[in-house]
Design a protein around this motif. Structure first.
Motif, PDB file in Angstrom:
ATOM      1  N   HIS A  41       0.874  -1.175   0.000  1.00 58.34           N
ATOM      2  CA  HIS A  41       0.000   0.000   0.000  1.00 58.34           C
ATOM      3  C   HIS A  41       0.909   1.223   0.000  1.00 58.34           C
ATOM      4  CE1 HIS A  41      -3.348   2.642   1.251  1.00 58.34           C
ATOM      5  NE2 HIS A  41      -2.457   3.206   2.055  1.00 58.34           N
ATOM      6  N   ALA A  42       0.858   1.993  -1.092  1.00 55.79           N
ATOM      7  CA  ALA A  42       1.891   3.018  -1.284  1.00 55.79           C
ATOM      8  C   ALA A  42       1.349   4.440  -1.335  1.00 55.79           C
ATOM      9  CB  ALA A  42       2.641   2.722  -2.580  1.00 55.79           C
ATOM     10  N   HIS A  43       2.009   5.297  -0.616  1.00 56.32           N
ATOM     11  CA  HIS A  43       1.876   6.755  -0.726  1.00 56.32           C
ATOM     12  C   HIS A  43       3.194   7.260  -1.293  1.00 56.32           C
ATOM     13  CE1 HIS A  43      -1.609   7.384   2.136  1.00 56.32           C
ATOM     14  NE2 HIS A  43      -1.302   6.132   2.368  1.00 56.32           N
ATOM     15  N   VAL A  44       3.192   8.421  -1.933  1.00 58.50           N
ATOM     16  CA  VAL A  44       4.486   9.022  -2.292  1.00 58.50           C
ATOM     17  C   VAL A  44       4.607  10.389  -1.617  1.00 58.50           C
ATOM     18  CG1 VAL A  44       4.852   7.760  -4.446  1.00 58.50           C
ATOM     19  CG2 VAL A  44       3.559   9.917  -4.477  1.00 58.50           C
ATOM     20  N   ARG A  45       5.849  10.841  -1.534  1.00 53.24           N
ATOM     21  CA  ARG A  45       6.159  12.094  -0.835  1.00 53.24           C
ATOM     22  C   ARG A  45       6.930  13.040  -1.748  1.00 53.24           C
ATOM     23  NH1 ARG A  45       5.934  11.417   4.748  1.00 53.24           N
ATOM     24  NH2 ARG A  45       4.958   9.438   5.275  1.00 53.24           N
ATOM     25  N   LYS A  46       6.806  14.312  -1.441  1.00 56.72           N
ATOM     26  CA  LYS A  46       7.676  15.309  -2.068  1.00 56.72           C
ATOM     27  C   LYS A  46       9.065  15.236  -1.430  1.00 56.72           C
ATOM     28  CE  LYS A  46       3.917  18.436  -2.139  1.00 56.72           C
ATOM     29  NZ  LYS A  46       3.376  19.712  -1.731  1.00 56.72           N
ATOM     30  N   ASP A  47      10.019  15.969  -2.000  1.00 61.07           N
ATOM     31  CA  ASP A  47      11.375  15.920  -1.463  1.00 61.07           C
ATOM     32  C   ASP A  47      11.418  16.354   0.006  1.00 61.07           C
ATOM     33  OD1 ASP A  47      12.325  15.044  -3.888  1.00 61.07           O
ATOM     34  OD2 ASP A  47      12.802  17.060  -4.612  1.00 61.07           O
ATOM     35  N   ASP A  48      10.513  17.228   0.405  1.00 62.35           N
ATOM     36  CA  ASP A  48      10.508  17.695   1.799  1.00 62.35           C
ATOM     37  C   ASP A  48       9.765  16.719   2.739  1.00 62.35           C
ATOM     38  OD1 ASP A  48       7.836  18.023   1.230  1.00 62.35           O
ATOM     39  OD2 ASP A  48       7.797  20.194   1.548  1.00 62.35           O
ATOM     40  N   GLY A  49       9.289  15.601   2.185  1.00 65.71           N
ATOM     41  CA  GLY A  49       8.651  14.591   3.035  1.00 65.71           C
ATOM     42  C   GLY A  49       7.135  14.721   3.121  1.00 65.71           C
ATOM     43  N   THR A  50       6.580  15.837   2.643  1.00 62.71           N
ATOM     44  CA  THR A  50       5.123  15.991   2.733  1.00 62.71           C
ATOM     45  C   THR A  50       4.445  15.150   1.642  1.00 62.71           C
ATOM     46  OG1 THR A  50       5.190  17.963   1.342  1.00 62.71           O
ATOM     47  CG2 THR A  50       5.252  18.307   3.734  1.00 62.71           C
ATOM     48  N   PRO A  51       3.195  14.723   1.892  1.00 65.62           N
ATOM     49  CA  PRO A  51       2.529  13.827   0.947  1.00 65.62           C
ATOM     50  C   PRO A  51       2.120  14.535  -0.341  1.00 65.62           C
ATOM     51  CG  PRO A  51       1.072  14.352   2.801  1.00 65.62           C
ATOM     52  CD  PRO A  51       2.398  14.965   3.111  1.00 65.62           C
ATOM     53  N   THR A  52       2.046  13.758  -1.408  1.00 69.99           N
ATOM     54  CA  THR A  52       1.645  14.281  -2.710  1.00 69.99           C
ATOM     55  C   THR A  52       0.933  13.163  -3.470  1.00 69.99           C
ATOM     56  OG1 THR A  52       2.467  15.069  -4.853  1.00 69.99           O
ATOM     57  CG2 THR A  52       3.967  13.716  -3.558  1.00 69.99           C
ATOM     58  N   SER A  53       0.204  13.543  -4.520  1.00 69.53           N
ATOM     59  CA  SER A  53      -0.400  12.531  -5.402  1.00 69.53           C
ATOM     60  C   SER A  53       0.312  12.501  -6.744  1.00 69.53           C
ATOM     61  CB  SER A  53      -1.885  12.854  -5.636  1.00 69.53           C
ATOM     62  OG  SER A  53      -2.646  12.612  -4.494  1.00 69.53           O
ATOM     63  N   ASP A  54       1.465  13.102  -6.827  1.00 71.42           N
ATOM     64  CA  ASP A  54       2.220  13.270  -8.073  1.00 71.42           C
ATOM     65  C   ASP A  54       2.343  11.962  -8.871  1.00 71.42           C
ATOM     66  OD1 ASP A  54       3.959  13.962 -10.060  1.00 71.42           O
ATOM     67  OD2 ASP A  54       5.713  14.180  -8.749  1.00 71.42           O
ATOM     68  N   PRO A  55       1.714  11.883 -10.055  1.00 69.60           N
ATOM     69  CA  PRO A  55       1.751  10.637 -10.836  1.00 69.60           C
ATOM     70  C   PRO A  55       3.153  10.248 -11.272  1.00 69.60           C
ATOM     71  CG  PRO A  55       0.072  12.149 -11.696  1.00 69.60           C
ATOM     72  CD  PRO A  55       0.880  12.911 -10.700  1.00 69.60           C
ATOM     73  N   GLU A  56       4.029  11.223 -11.465  1.00 73.00           N
ATOM     74  CA  GLU A  56       5.392  10.903 -11.916  1.00 73.00           C
ATOM     75  C   GLU A  56       6.112  10.082 -10.840  1.00 73.00           C
ATOM     76  OE1 GLU A  56       9.534  11.066 -12.223  1.00 73.00           O
ATOM     77  OE2 GLU A  56       8.541  12.409 -10.809  1.00 73.00           O
ATOM     78  N   ARG A  57       5.920  10.478  -9.563  1.00 71.62           N
ATOM     79  CA  ARG A  57       6.565   9.710  -8.479  1.00 71.62           C
ATOM     80  C   ARG A  57       5.930   8.321  -8.348  1.00 71.62           C
ATOM     81  NH1 ARG A  57       9.681  13.352  -4.659  1.00 71.62           N
ATOM     82  NH2 ARG A  57       9.683  15.244  -5.902  1.00 71.62           N
ATOM     83  N   PHE A  58       4.612   8.275  -8.478  1.00 74.02           N
ATOM     84  CA  PHE A  58       3.958   6.961  -8.425  1.00 74.02           C
ATOM     85  C   PHE A  58       4.470   6.062  -9.560  1.00 74.02           C
ATOM     86  CE2 PHE A  58       0.427   8.661  -5.667  1.00 74.02           C
ATOM     87  CZ  PHE A  58       0.415   7.626  -4.745  1.00 74.02           C
ATOM     88  N   ALA A  59       4.702   6.644 -10.730  1.00 74.23           N
ATOM     89  CA  ALA A  59       5.173   5.845 -11.872  1.00 74.23           C
ATOM     90  C   ALA A  59       6.550   5.269 -11.587  1.00 74.23           C
ATOM     91  CB  ALA A  59       5.206   6.712 -13.137  1.00 74.23           C
ATOM     92  N   ARG A  60       7.446   6.085 -11.028  1.00 72.26           N
ATOM     93  CA  ARG A  60       8.792   5.590 -10.711  1.00 72.26           C
ATOM     94  C   ARG A  60       8.746   4.503  -9.637  1.00 72.26           C
ATOM     95  NH1 ARG A  60      12.629   9.022  -8.494  1.00 72.26           N
ATOM     96  NH2 ARG A  60      11.221  10.799  -8.211  1.00 72.26           N
ATOM     97  N   LEU A  61       7.847   4.725  -8.657  1.00 73.52           N
ATOM     98  CA  LEU A  61       7.710   3.733  -7.586  1.00 73.52           C
ATOM     99  C   LEU A  61       7.216   2.403  -8.156  1.00 73.52           C
ATOM    100  CD1 LEU A  61       7.743   3.115  -4.535  1.00 73.52           C
ATOM    101  CD2 LEU A  61       5.388   3.958  -4.427  1.00 73.52           C
ATOM    102  N   LYS A  62       6.206   2.473  -9.017  1.00 74.22           N
ATOM    103  CA  LYS A  62       5.615   1.257  -9.601  1.00 74.22           C
ATOM    104  C   LYS A  62       6.675   0.491 -10.407  1.00 74.22           C
ATOM    105  CE  LYS A  62       1.529  -0.098 -12.347  1.00 74.22           C
ATOM    106  NZ  LYS A  62       1.926  -0.328 -13.734  1.00 74.22           N
ATOM    107  N   GLU A  63       7.429   1.234 -11.186  1.00 73.70           N
ATOM    108  CA  GLU A  63       8.461   0.616 -12.019  1.00 73.70           C
ATOM    109  C   GLU A  63       9.502  -0.100 -11.136  1.00 73.70           C
ATOM    110  OE1 GLU A  63      11.358   2.196 -15.703  1.00 73.70           O
ATOM    111  OE2 GLU A  63      10.325   3.602 -14.361  1.00 73.70           O
ATOM    112  N   GLY A  64       9.913   0.581 -10.073  1.00 76.48           N
ATOM    113  CA  GLY A  64      10.912  -0.002  -9.180  1.00 76.48           C
ATOM    114  C   GLY A  64      10.393  -1.235  -8.461  1.00 76.48           C
ATOM    115  N   ILE A  65       9.136  -1.172  -7.999  1.00 78.81           N
ATOM    116  CA  ILE A  65       8.587  -2.327  -7.273  1.00 78.81           C
ATOM    117  C   ILE A  65       8.417  -3.509  -8.223  1.00 78.81           C
ATOM    118  CG2 ILE A  65       6.588  -3.194  -5.989  1.00 78.81           C
ATOM    119  CD1 ILE A  65       6.260  -0.349  -4.827  1.00 78.81           C
ATOM    120  N   GLU A  66       7.964  -3.235  -9.439  1.00 79.33           N
ATOM    121  CA  GLU A  66       7.795  -4.325 -10.405  1.00 79.33           C
ATOM    122  C   GLU A  66       9.131  -5.035 -10.681  1.00 79.33           C
ATOM    123  OE1 GLU A  66       3.867  -2.616 -12.800  1.00 79.33           O
ATOM    124  OE2 GLU A  66       5.880  -2.150 -13.530  1.00 79.33           O
ATOM    125  N   LYS A  67      10.211  -4.240 -10.678  1.00 78.43           N
ATOM    126  CA  LYS A  67      11.530  -4.811 -10.951  1.00 78.43           C
ATOM    127  C   LYS A  67      12.069  -5.595  -9.748  1.00 78.43           C
ATOM    128  CE  LYS A  67      16.157  -3.195 -12.120  1.00 78.43           C
ATOM    129  NZ  LYS A  67      16.940  -1.937 -12.183  1.00 78.43           N
TER     130      LYS A  67
END
Ligand code: ZN
Ligand code: ZN
Ligand code: ZN
Ligand code: ZN
Lengths: 226, 226
Positions: B47-73
């Motif tokens: 169950h994944a949330h992503v964060r901005k560089d300062d640690g605060t939460p975001t819904s940024d699809p670009e970060r979710f995409a990188r996370l998904k790619e990394g987890i799949e690998k």
């Protein structure tokens, strides 16, 4: 002797208009007469909203003051309960009439969905309304639109934020909130008995669920909202 | 053979910061490694949330995409669940990453109070998020913060708005929402069994309630959120 059932009449609510039913009492004078009829028929509490001249809901303290005065005159001894519900105003407006010291006022202690929007009762507003009720010696009727609201009311009561004992109304049948469901009704009753054995409770079925919920209340030791 | 228990690891949530615990994974790279460790330890869902560089939460699809790619690998076969929770964005922002077609996404179907504010999930936003999940073939995990949310999920499922069968998570222990309570947990289970016999369910105890709720799940046939 069996336990008496308190009948609370909600003469108008905040939604229905004359265009829905010409019998809906809108002016303060109509509301006083409607309350008088219910009082003579046996209602012990009146749950009151007030309306603007165009029929839309308001929290206007001047209208609440006239209503209170009229009900006290026509219905001596009747318990007057003002709504602090969110359809009639926003934020602290909702409690502007509490200084009139009605016997009771409704208090939502949590948030939930309504048919088209969020019924917003943020924690700081809930605490402020509860504090105003303590200040003006107003007994809250907790409006429990969901199970967690019962827990929240008990917690607030234990923290000294609410006049004791608790008086809790289960609200069922609002679209997108809790439906009319007998298992839930019974679990609500058991939860109140477990967490706050000295509390009294009643239940309201909205719209089509009204009569069935009234029957459940009467046959299980609760009070009634009509 | 006994029924397998699905373990879902919530590696970060949206609230804790490095200042709370230096081990909290904040960057996408840290989250991928943290997920990998949990995957090797037996977790089947992340169950994944992503964060901005300062640690605060975001819904940024670009970060979710990188996370998904990394987890799949790093974690082949692991089920990826994105959070559409309201702490990470407002309105439709919350669903902006659904087009990435994660296996699952969390879906709140009602509103409730959080520690300091209202968790707002208005009906039209809920319907929009559900429709996006259908469109992108994303399985929702219903986040039930209160009893009526179970009823609402069942209603939406019957209306064809959610991929079947239902997967419901009971969330307990958030201040001003539902506390950790065994009677409620059991009633939640019975309600799911009554209204949606083919549904699967899990439960999450927030903070101090986590281990006790995990134990309740494991011993009663539910799945687990860590
Ligand atoms: Zn009312
Ligand atoms: Zn009269
Ligand atoms: Zn989450
Ligand atoms: Zn790795």
């Amino acid at each position: 002797m069996t336990k008496p059932c308190i009948i609370c009449v909600a003469i108008t609510g905040s939604v229905p208009q004359k265009s829905d039913n010409p019998a809906v009492p809108i002016t303060v004078e109509e509301q006083i007469e409607s309350t008088h009829e219910a009082f003579e028929a046996g209602a012990a509490i009146v749950h009151a909203h007030v309306r603007k001249d165009d029929g839309t809901p308001t929290s206007d303290p001047e209208r609440f003051a006239r209503l209170k005065e009229g009900i006290e005159k026509h219905c001596p001894g009747m318990i007057i309960q003002f709504s602090t519900g969110g359809r009639s105003g926003a934020g602290k407006e909702r409690g502007a009439m509490l200084s009139l010291r009605p016997d009771m006022a409704s208090l939502a202690v949590g948030s939930n969905n309504f048919p088209t929007r969020v019924y917003e009762n943020p924690p700081d507003l809930v605490d402020w309304l509860a504090a105003e009720m303590l200040k003006f010696d107003v007994k809250p009727e907790i409006e429990a639109f969901d199970l967690s609201h019962i827990f929240q009311a008990v917690k607030m009561s234990e923290e000294g934020k609410l006049k004791k004992p608790l008086y809790i109304q289960f609200v069922m049948g609002v679209k997108n909130a809790m439906p009319v469901d007998r298992e839930v009704f019974d679990f609500y009753r058991r939860t109140v008995a477990r967490l706050a054995p000295d509390a009294e409770w009643c239940a309201a079925g909205i719209g089509a669920g009204q009569i069935v919920v009234n029957e459940w209340c009467v046959t299980t030791g609760g009070h009634c909202r009509t």
